[in-house]
Design a protein around this motif. Sequence first.
Motif, short mmCIF file in Angstrom:
data_model
loop_
_atom_site.label_atom_id
_atom_site.label_comp_id
_atom_site.label_asym_id
_atom_site.label_seq_id
_atom_site.Cartn_x
_atom_site.Cartn_y
_atom_site.Cartn_z
N SER A 129 0.81 -1.21 0.00
CA SER A 129 0.00 0.00 0.00
C SER A 129 0.84 1.27 0.00
O SER A 129 1.94 1.31 0.55
CB SER A 129 -0.91 0.02 1.23
OG SER A 129 -1.89 -0.98 1.14
N ARG A 130 0.26 2.31 -0.59
CA ARG A 130 0.88 3.63 -0.52
C ARG A 130 0.77 4.20 0.89
O ARG A 130 1.66 4.90 1.35
CB ARG A 130 0.21 4.57 -1.53
CG ARG A 130 0.53 4.22 -2.98
CD ARG A 130 -0.26 5.10 -3.96
NE ARG A 130 0.22 4.93 -5.33
CZ ARG A 130 -0.14 3.96 -6.14
NH1 ARG A 130 -1.00 3.05 -5.70
NH2 ARG A 130 0.33 3.88 -7.36
N ALA A 160 4.64 5.64 -3.40
CA ALA A 160 4.79 6.00 -1.99
C ALA A 160 4.54 4.76 -1.13
O ALA A 160 4.04 3.74 -1.60
CB ALA A 160 3.81 7.10 -1.64
N GLY A 161 4.91 4.84 0.13
CA GLY A 161 4.61 3.77 1.07
C GLY A 161 5.58 2.62 1.00
O GLY A 161 6.80 2.79 1.07
N HIS A 188 7.57 11.49 -13.12
CA HIS A 188 7.86 11.11 -11.74
C HIS A 188 6.55 11.09 -10.96
O HIS A 188 5.90 12.13 -10.80
CB HIS A 188 8.85 12.09 -11.11
CG HIS A 188 10.12 12.22 -11.88
ND1 HIS A 188 10.30 13.20 -12.85
CD2 HIS A 188 11.26 11.49 -11.85
CE1 HIS A 188 11.50 13.06 -13.38
NE2 HIS A 188 12.10 12.04 -12.79
N PHE A 189 6.16 9.90 -10.50
CA PHE A 189 4.92 9.76 -9.75
C PHE A 189 5.13 8.81 -8.58
O PHE A 189 5.56 7.68 -8.80
CB PHE A 189 3.80 9.23 -10.66
CG PHE A 189 2.47 9.21 -9.96
CD1 PHE A 189 1.69 10.35 -9.92
CD2 PHE A 189 2.02 8.05 -9.34
CE1 PHE A 189 0.46 10.34 -9.26
CE2 PHE A 189 0.80 8.04 -8.68
CZ PHE A 189 0.03 9.18 -8.64
N PRO A 190 4.86 9.30 -7.36
CA PRO A 190 4.48 10.67 -7.03
C PRO A 190 5.64 11.63 -7.22
O PRO A 190 6.81 11.21 -7.19
CB PRO A 190 4.06 10.56 -5.57
CG PRO A 190 4.87 9.42 -5.04
CD PRO A 190 4.99 8.44 -6.16
N PRO A 191 5.36 12.94 -7.37
CA PRO A 191 6.43 13.91 -7.63
C PRO A 191 7.52 13.91 -6.57
O PRO A 191 8.70 14.16 -6.87
CB PRO A 191 5.68 15.25 -7.68
CG PRO A 191 4.28 14.89 -8.05
CD PRO A 191 4.02 13.56 -7.42
N GLU A 192 7.15 13.62 -5.32
CA GLU A 192 8.14 13.66 -4.24
C GLU A 192 9.17 12.54 -4.35
O GLU A 192 10.20 12.55 -3.65
CB GLU A 192 7.46 13.60 -2.87
CG GLU A 192 6.60 12.39 -2.63
CD GLU A 192 5.14 12.62 -2.96
OE1 GLU A 192 4.29 11.95 -2.36
OE2 GLU A 192 4.83 13.48 -3.83
N LEU A 196 14.36 9.84 -5.61
CA LEU A 196 14.49 8.39 -5.46
C LEU A 196 14.55 7.72 -6.83
O LEU A 196 15.31 6.77 -7.03
CB LEU A 196 13.31 7.85 -4.64
CG LEU A 196 13.31 6.35 -4.35
CD1 LEU A 196 14.57 5.92 -3.61
CD2 LEU A 196 12.07 5.97 -3.55
N HIS A 197 13.75 8.20 -7.77
CA HIS A 197 13.79 7.71 -9.15
C HIS A 197 15.23 7.79 -9.69
O HIS A 197 15.75 6.83 -10.26
CB HIS A 197 12.84 8.58 -9.99
CG HIS A 197 12.70 8.19 -11.42
ND1 HIS A 197 11.49 7.98 -12.03
CD2 HIS A 197 13.63 7.97 -12.39
CE1 HIS A 197 11.67 7.66 -13.30
NE2 HIS A 197 12.97 7.66 -13.54
#
Length: 313
Positions: A129-130, A160-161, A188-192, A196-197
Motif C-alpha cells: 500500500s501507498r 509511496a509507502g 515522476h509519480f508521485p512527484p516527491e 528516489l527515481h
Amino acid sequence: MTEDRPGHYAVAVGRWDERERAAMVALLRRTSTEKGERQLVQQFTEGATATALLRERLAPVDLFSDPVEEATAEAAAEVAAWEQDGIHVITLADDRYPHRLRDVFDRPALLFARGILREEDDGVAVVGSRTVSPEGRSTAAELATRLVERDLTVVSGLAAGVDATAHQAALRAGGRTVAVIGTGICKHFPPENRDLHREVAEHGAVFSQFWPDRGPDKTTFPLRNGTMSGYSLATIIVEASERSGTRIQARKAVEHGRPVILMQSVIDRTQWGRVTAGRPDVHVARDADEAMATVDRLLERPQLLESYLPRIG
C-alpha cells in the motif's frame, strides 16, 4: 513460439537490429489498444518481423512514396532522441530484454529504461500500500535489507509507502534495486519520489512499458503490476487494502506461475487476501523471518536456481 510449461513462453532472440527496433516503435505508435499490442507480440513471436508487419499495415498512397520507409525514419529519429537523453529502448527481440520477463505470456513488446541493465536479474518484488503502517514500513525495510544480503535485487514500483521504503532500504544496504513504474520513464509519480527515481537508476534500473512522456492513469498501474511480476522471481506483499492495486500483482503472479508471499496482515484485513491465500504457490508469512525462510525454500527450486546459482556459487 513454444510453450515450455503452462503459462510460460519462449521467444527466439537474435542480435537486435536498429531498423527493426525503429519499425517496432512505428508499429506501436499505430497500435492504440492493449489487445492490439498483444496481437503484435503474438505475430512477432511466431517469426514475423516488425518491418514486415509495418508493411502490411501501411499501404502506399502513390507510386512515389514508401510509407514504411517514412514511418521507420520518423521512429528512428525518436529512438535517437530518447537515447541521447540516456534512455534505453529495448524490443522483445533485443538481447538486453529482461530474460525472466520474456518468459511470460503478457510481456510488453517495448521497454524504456534508465540505469544498469541485466538480462538475467534475480529479484524479488516487495510491494504494498501507498498508505503503510509503521509496522509495515519496518517489515518492508527489513525484507529489502535481507534480500540484498542474499545478493538478490529488490524490485518494486517506486510508489509511496511500501515501494519507496523497499527501494530506500535496498540502497542503504548497498544493494541493487529495480523500479517498474506506472508512467513514462520521463515522468515522476508521485512527484516527491523524483530524487528516489534518480537514485534507483544510478544504482540499479528503472523500467517503463509506456511512451516516455505518458502520465499516470487508471490503466497504467495494473499493466505495470503484471510487468513487475514477470520481471521477478517472486512477489512479497507487505500490506494492502481491500481495493489496493497490489492485489492485481498477486493475481498476475499466480497467472505467471510465480510464487507469492502474503504477509499475515493482508490475510487478516482483506477478503481478497484470504481468497488469494488458497491459490497455487501462495504462501503466508507472519513476519519477516517467516517470509525470508519461504524465500530460501523457493530458491532451492531448480527452475529458480537456474540463473541464481552461477552468481552466488
